[in-house]
Structure formats: C-alpha cells, structure tokens
Write a protein that holds these residues in place. Structure first.
Motif, short mmCIF file in Angstrom:
data_model
loop_
_atom_site.label_atom_id
_atom_site.label_comp_id
_atom_site.label_asym_id
_atom_site.label_seq_id
_atom_site.Cartn_x
_atom_site.Cartn_y
_atom_site.Cartn_z
N VAL A 227 63.17 63.56 28.49
CA VAL A 227 64.52 63.45 27.91
C VAL A 227 64.58 62.39 26.82
O VAL A 227 65.05 62.65 25.71
CB VAL A 227 65.55 63.16 29.02
N LEU A 228 64.09 61.18 27.13
CA LEU A 228 64.14 60.12 26.12
C LEU A 228 63.22 60.46 24.95
O LEU A 228 63.55 60.17 23.80
CB LEU A 228 63.74 58.78 26.74
N GLY A 229 62.08 61.08 25.24
CA GLY A 229 61.18 61.47 24.16
C GLY A 229 61.79 62.54 23.26
O GLY A 229 61.69 62.46 22.03
N ALA A 230 62.43 63.54 23.86
CA ALA A 230 63.07 64.59 23.06
C ALA A 230 64.21 64.02 22.22
O ALA A 230 64.36 64.37 21.04
CB ALA A 230 63.59 65.69 23.98
N GLY A 231 65.02 63.14 22.83
CA GLY A 231 66.10 62.52 22.07
C GLY A 231 65.57 61.68 20.93
O GLY A 231 66.14 61.69 19.83
N PHE A 232 64.49 60.96 21.18
CA PHE A 232 63.87 60.14 20.14
C PHE A 232 63.41 61.01 18.97
O PHE A 232 63.67 60.71 17.80
CB PHE A 232 62.69 59.38 20.73
N LEU A 233 62.72 62.12 19.26
CA LEU A 233 62.22 62.99 18.20
C LEU A 233 63.35 63.66 17.43
O LEU A 233 63.29 63.78 16.20
CB LEU A 233 61.29 64.04 18.80
N LEU A 234 64.39 64.10 18.13
CA LEU A 234 65.53 64.70 17.44
C LEU A 234 66.21 63.70 16.52
O LEU A 234 66.60 64.03 15.39
CB LEU A 234 66.52 65.25 18.47
N SER A 235 66.35 62.46 17.00
CA SER A 235 66.93 61.41 16.16
C SER A 235 66.07 61.15 14.93
O SER A 235 66.58 61.02 13.81
CB SER A 235 67.09 60.13 16.98
N SER B 256 70.62 46.81 22.68
CA SER B 256 71.72 47.53 23.30
C SER B 256 71.21 48.66 24.18
O SER B 256 71.68 48.86 25.31
CB SER B 256 72.65 48.08 22.20
N GLY B 257 70.23 49.42 23.69
CA GLY B 257 69.67 50.49 24.50
C GLY B 257 69.07 49.99 25.79
O GLY B 257 69.26 50.59 26.86
N HIS B 258 68.38 48.86 25.72
CA HIS B 258 67.74 48.29 26.90
C HIS B 258 68.78 47.84 27.93
O HIS B 258 68.69 48.17 29.11
CB HIS B 258 66.88 47.10 26.48
N LEU B 259 69.77 47.07 27.48
CA LEU B 259 70.72 46.45 28.39
C LEU B 259 71.81 47.41 28.87
O LEU B 259 72.20 47.39 30.04
CB LEU B 259 71.36 45.23 27.71
N VAL B 260 72.29 48.26 27.98
CA VAL B 260 73.37 49.18 28.36
C VAL B 260 72.85 50.29 29.27
O VAL B 260 73.51 50.67 30.24
CB VAL B 260 74.05 49.76 27.10
N ALA C 193 66.00 51.88 25.73
CA ALA C 193 66.21 52.43 27.08
C ALA C 193 64.89 52.75 27.76
O ALA C 193 64.70 52.47 28.95
CB ALA C 193 67.08 53.68 26.99
N TRP C 194 63.95 53.32 27.02
CA TRP C 194 62.63 53.62 27.58
C TRP C 194 61.94 52.34 28.03
O TRP C 194 61.29 52.31 29.08
CB TRP C 194 61.78 54.34 26.53
N ALA C 195 62.10 51.28 27.23
CA ALA C 195 61.48 50.00 27.59
C ALA C 195 62.03 49.47 28.91
O ALA C 195 61.30 48.85 29.69
CB ALA C 195 61.70 48.98 26.48
#
Length: 345
Positions: free
Chosen positions: A173-181, A53-57, A218-220
């Motif tokens: 941004v994606l890295g920070a979101g990943f770490l917060l999650s 979903s992250g990749h496609l959306v 999404a990063w991928a």
C-alpha cells in the motif's frame, strides 16, 4: 534540561528556518542575502516537514485509531493558529494598505481573502487590497499557507491508508501510494517543462504530488526497528543519495526523472537518522514548539519589512528585525493559541 529520546522538535525548527531563509531571499530580492544564504539547502525545508509529519501522524493514528479523537488532535494542532494568522493579517493589513481604512474594509478583495483563506484555499485570493503591491513579490500576503491544505489532505487520508495497509500489507500500500505520487509529480513537471506550461509546476506540488514524502515518513515509522538496527548506515545511505541529487541539479524539485523518486527516499533516511539515531543534545532541545508559528508568520513579517523599507535601508538589520518579530509572534502563537488548544478539547 533532560534530553529527549529523539530530535524531532529540533528538526522541525530547522525545517521552519530553511523555509524562512528561502522566502527571505525570494521576497527581499537582495543579492547580499542570496549570496549568504544561497548555500543552504533551503528547498529541503518543506519536504522535511512532510517526512516528519508522515512519521508522527501515521504513528498517532496507528497507536490510537479512534477517528473522533484523531480528528480532534489534528484539527486542534493546525486550525487555531492558522485562523489566527489569517484574521490578524487581514486586520493588520489595514496599516500597510495604500488605501484608506474605509476603502480597505469595503473592498470585495478583503472579504474574498477571508473566505478563501479560512477555507484553506489560499490560491483563490492570496492578496489584500493595496497591501504589498510594490514589493518584489507583489501582493502575496502569506505564500506559505498553500501547504496547509495539502497537510490536512494527508491527515484525512491516513485512516484509509492505514486500513488498506492492514488489509493488503504495508509494503504494497505505501509503495503503491509512493509510486502514484511520484508519477503525478514527474508527469506534471515534465508536462510543464516540455510544453512551457508553468501551471504544471503548481499542479505537480499539489496533492498527491507531495504524498511521496509523507508516505516515506510513514514507512519509516512502520519499520523503525529495522532503521534503528542499521543505525549510522541509514544516515550514510540517505546523505549519499542527497549528495547525488544535489550534484545532479542543485535543487530537489527541478527536472523529472528517477531522482525525483530517489530524493524522498534519501531525505527520509537522513531525517530518520538525525531524529532517531543521532544522540539528542539537551542544550539544543527547544522548550517551546515554535516551528509551526515560525512557519505561519515568517512570510507576512518579511513582506512587511520589505514594504516598510527596512530591508532597503539595511539588509542585515532588516533581516534581523524580521527574525526577531517572527520569533516573538511564534512564541505568542504557541503560548496563547497552540498550547492551550492542545490541552483543551
């Protein structure tokens, strides 16, 4: 049939099958099914969905960042079939309820079920009056629906995430979101384990606890060209990480340490390798996208088969009946609800 350029549809079906297998074992409480299906990596089914979903959306928004169009496409994909399964379960529950139809329809629980589930708040009222009350997992009509609100929250966050990524950089941004999650997940999981508080596990898997899988997907997409250049090395790294996670505890969602951060990375690498690098096989490409229908319908179908005694009479015939009925409902959902909703705005 001509093979497509990727294996996303196949992987969605595999993810739905893994989730269904997990619930078949849990809902039936049948040792024979646990022994036969226990070797499958069923706990990875839902995370695979979130990665895809992250990749496609994310790609869908970046390629066409028009808010009204994006919202329309996302809602048409999710809401019609979701509403149908909620309404049909509420109606069909009358036949399985221990109460009379008058008591069933007049019970406050029935209206509460409709209001809560149509509001994507399944956790507020997962039960229908007198339905599945004697099952091994009593009362729960559709335990898969809690994830839909999480998915919708992912969708709602994508425009803000993409805007932030353009302003401050994808990695940041994606890295920070990943770490917060990951911190959310690890923190509440550790709180639950150390303090003996089961509610911590429930909080851990809610938004933003699962966001790390979505953002990894999404990063991928943002770095898909690099992944394609690495080709089979991506799969090797991903599978190695997953093997290490499995060797550590045999379950990707237990414990709270560095492996909880590495698991989404390894899974994303493996999924992207299977989706983009491994050559598609025409014979395996599904003609209809049944994955969402399978995901929505398998839980109440299994519960119904348990409640009617099919699985007690014969474990394997009952499991086969649940499979066939789920596939039929998923096909009907795709042909009658999902595909038409996607075609017409």
């Amino acid at each position: 049939m001509k093979a497509r350029g990727n294996n996303f549809d196949v992987l969605r079906l595999v993810a739905a099958a893994l989730v269904a297998a997990l619930h078949l074992v849990e809902l039936s409480a049948a040792p024979a099914l646990a022994a036969t299906l226990g070797w499958l990596p069923t706990a990875w089914g839902l995370p695979i969905f979130f990665v895809l979903s992250g990749h496609l959306v994310y790609a869908s928004w970046v390629q066409r960042p028009v808010l009204a169009d994006y919202a329309s496409r996302r809602l048409r994909r999710i809401v019609p079939a979701y509403v149908a399964v909620v309404l049909l379960c509420a109606a069909m529950g009358m036949a399985l309820s221990a109460q009379s139809w008058r008591e069933y329809l007049s019970a406050p629980m029935w209206w509460q079920y409709l209001v809560a589930n149509l509001s994507f708040l399944n956790f507020l009222q997962p039960q229908l009056p007198g339905v599945f009350s004697h099952n091994p997992v009593p009362g729960v009509v559709n335990g898969s629906l809690w994830t839909i609100k999480v998915e919708l929250m992912f969708y709602a966050a994508v425009p803000a995430i993409a805007w932030s990524a353009r302003r401050w950089g994808t990695h940041q941004v994606l890295g920070a979101g990943f770490l917060l999650s990951a911190l959310w997940w690890v923190g509440f999981t550790e709180w639950a384990v150390q303090g003996g508080r089961p509610v911590g596990h429930e909080l851990a898997k809610q938004m933003p606890g699962q966001l790390m899988y979505f953002l990894a997907g999404a990063w991928a997409w943002c770095h898909r060209e690099t992944l394609l250049r690495w080709r089979h090395r991506v799969g090797a790294v991903g599978l190695l990480i997953l093997c290490l996670v499995a060797a550590r505890d045999g379950h990707p969602t237990q414990g709270a340490d560095v492996w909880d951060i590495l698991a989404p990375i390894g899974l994303t690498a493996a999924v992207m390798w299977l989706a983009l690098v491994v050559r598609p096989v025409a014979a395996l490409q599904p003609r209809h996208d049944l994955s969402y229908g399978l995901y929505l319908w398998h839980f109440p179908v299994i519960q119904a088969c348990v409640a009617t005694g099919l699985l007690a009479w014969s474990v394997w015939l009952g499991a086969l009946a649940a499979l066939v009925l789920t596939v039929v409902l998923a096909w009907a959902s795709w042909r009658l609800i999902e595909a038409p909703a996607l075609r017409h705005r």
